[in-house]
Design a protein around this motif. Structure first.
Motif, short mmCIF file in Angstrom:
data_model
loop_
_atom_site.label_atom_id
_atom_site.label_comp_id
_atom_site.label_asym_id
_atom_site.label_seq_id
_atom_site.Cartn_x
_atom_site.Cartn_y
_atom_site.Cartn_z
N GLY A 1 0.55 -1.01 -0.11
CA GLY A 1 0.09 0.30 0.34
C GLY A 1 0.89 2.04 -0.27
N GLY A 2 2.09 0.94 -0.12
CA GLY A 2 3.15 2.42 -0.62
C GLY A 2 3.74 2.45 0.77
N GLY A 3 3.71 1.81 1.71
CA GLY A 3 4.55 2.00 3.45
C GLY A 3 6.02 1.69 3.35
N ARG A 4 6.51 1.69 3.85
CA ARG A 4 8.24 1.29 3.78
C ARG A 4 8.45 0.30 3.06
N PRO A 5 8.80 -0.26 2.04
CA PRO A 5 9.68 -1.35 2.25
C PRO A 5 9.81 -2.12 3.88
N ASP A 6 10.54 -1.83 4.33
CA ASP A 6 10.48 -3.04 5.81
C ASP A 6 9.88 -2.13 6.99
N ALA A 7 9.00 -2.24 6.48
CA ALA A 7 7.51 -1.71 7.37
C ALA A 7 7.50 -2.66 8.45
N PRO A 8 7.29 -2.28 9.93
CA PRO A 8 7.82 -3.07 10.67
C PRO A 8 6.16 -3.96 10.73
N ALA A 9 5.50 -4.84 11.36
CA ALA A 9 4.30 -5.13 11.35
C ALA A 9 3.50 -4.93 12.84
N LEU A 10 2.49 -4.93 12.46
CA LEU A 10 1.34 -3.75 14.01
C LEU A 10 1.15 -4.82 14.84
N VAL A 11 1.29 -4.24 16.27
CA VAL A 11 1.09 -5.17 17.64
C VAL A 11 -0.66 -4.75 17.39
N ILE A 12 -1.69 -5.02 18.06
CA ILE A 12 -2.26 -5.25 18.23
C ILE A 12 -3.43 -4.22 19.10
#
Length: 293
Positions: free
Chosen positions: A205-216
């Motif tokens: 979706g256009g986020g950083r290539p190394d975008a971290p996972a999202l915590v709950i």
């Protein structure tokens, strides 16, 4: 029309921004009424005759799209009635309790809010396609044709969303019973909104290539305004999305986190990109083209 913005940006991002923006517009005028059935009730009442549209007619539509039973249909009608957007009438035009035989009529409050929502939707379309000229001198009418065009677009997109969900579920290898249960949930706004949050934050979706996972907790915080769901409800839905093949579970500093699976990310991106021609058709129908010449 200046289409530089729309052409420079990836088609899936143009469509995603419009869709997410539309739901914010809806929430502005109809706060708390974010279920698909609420949306159908409002559209049906706004487009229906002055004396009202039959409850059975609304139920047939909801049953065909979502398998909604008549009791749930009536509950959604009551939600809209309690907020002052619809009136429930009997055959003689007198107020009555919602039932399969009742008629659902739009109130002045619905007409006013719906028409403003409609005009803001058309403005969002202009922004999506970089049409600054139409925004400078807006002449947008919220007539029956415009409402029908918006309704038709979202029904077409919803069909594409169903196809995307079916692809991800099929890849996960769920049994028919589990697959049917998953589809009943995935067509709801709550699940769509959570999935789109993860898609927007991902490289797809256009986020950083190394975008971290999202915590709950972060998902819960970012979705509160739209969904008003507590931590346990969000956790339950995230768990289902893991089981259905949309999310992959990770751990960040001992906290449960999720990221979009490659299969789901690719399928959603293709779905959104394929929707852009439909969005452009909607733009052509709703924006006076002489204003964009």
């Amino acid at each position: 029309m200046n289409t530089d913005v729309a052409e420079a940006e990836a088609p899936e991002q143009v469509v995603a921004r419009f869709l997410c923006g539309y739901h914010k517009i809806w929430q502005t005028y109809f706060p708390g009424l974010n279920k698909r059935a609420h949306w159908h009730v409002m559209f049906s009442a706004r487009c229906g005759p002055e004396e009202g549209v039959s409850c059975r007619s609304i139920h047939r539509t909801l049953y065909g799209w979502y398998g909604t039973d008549i009791r749930t249909c009536i509950e959604r009608i009551r939600d809209c009635e309690n907020d002052g957007f619809v009136r429930v009438l009997d055959a003689s035009g007198q107020p009555c309790t919602a039932s399969p035989a009742s008629l659902i009529a739009a109130t002045d409050k619905l007409h006013e809010g719906f028409d403003r929502h409609c005009r803001e939707t058309i403005e969002a379309l202009c922004k999506a396609f970089g049409d600054r000229e139409s925004l400078r001198s807006p002449r947008f009418d919220c007539d029956r044709a415009a409402i029908s065009a918006i309704f038709g677009f979202f029904n077409s997109y919803e069909q594409k969303w169903r196809e995307t969900c079916e692809l991800v579920i099929r890849n996960k290898g769920l049994t028919p019973a589990y697959a049917n249960d998953a589809m009943d949930h995935l067509v709801t706004y709550q699940y769509w909104a959570i999935v789109m949050l993860l898609w927007s934050a991902s490289p797809f979706g256009g986020g950083r290539p190394d975008a971290p996972a999202l915590v709950i907790d972060e998902i819960n915080s970012r979705m509160w305004d739209a969904l008003r769901l507590g931590h346990l409800a969000i956790k339950e839905r995230v768990g289902n999305l893991i089981r259905w093949g949309f999310f992959a579970e990770q751990t960040i500093k001992k906290h449960k986190a999720v990221s979009l699976t490659p299969v789901a990310g690719s399928a959603i991106s293709e779905n959104l990109a394929a929707t852009k021609p439909l969005l452009h058709e909607l733009y052509i129908k709703l924006v006076p083209q002489e204003a964009t010449a």
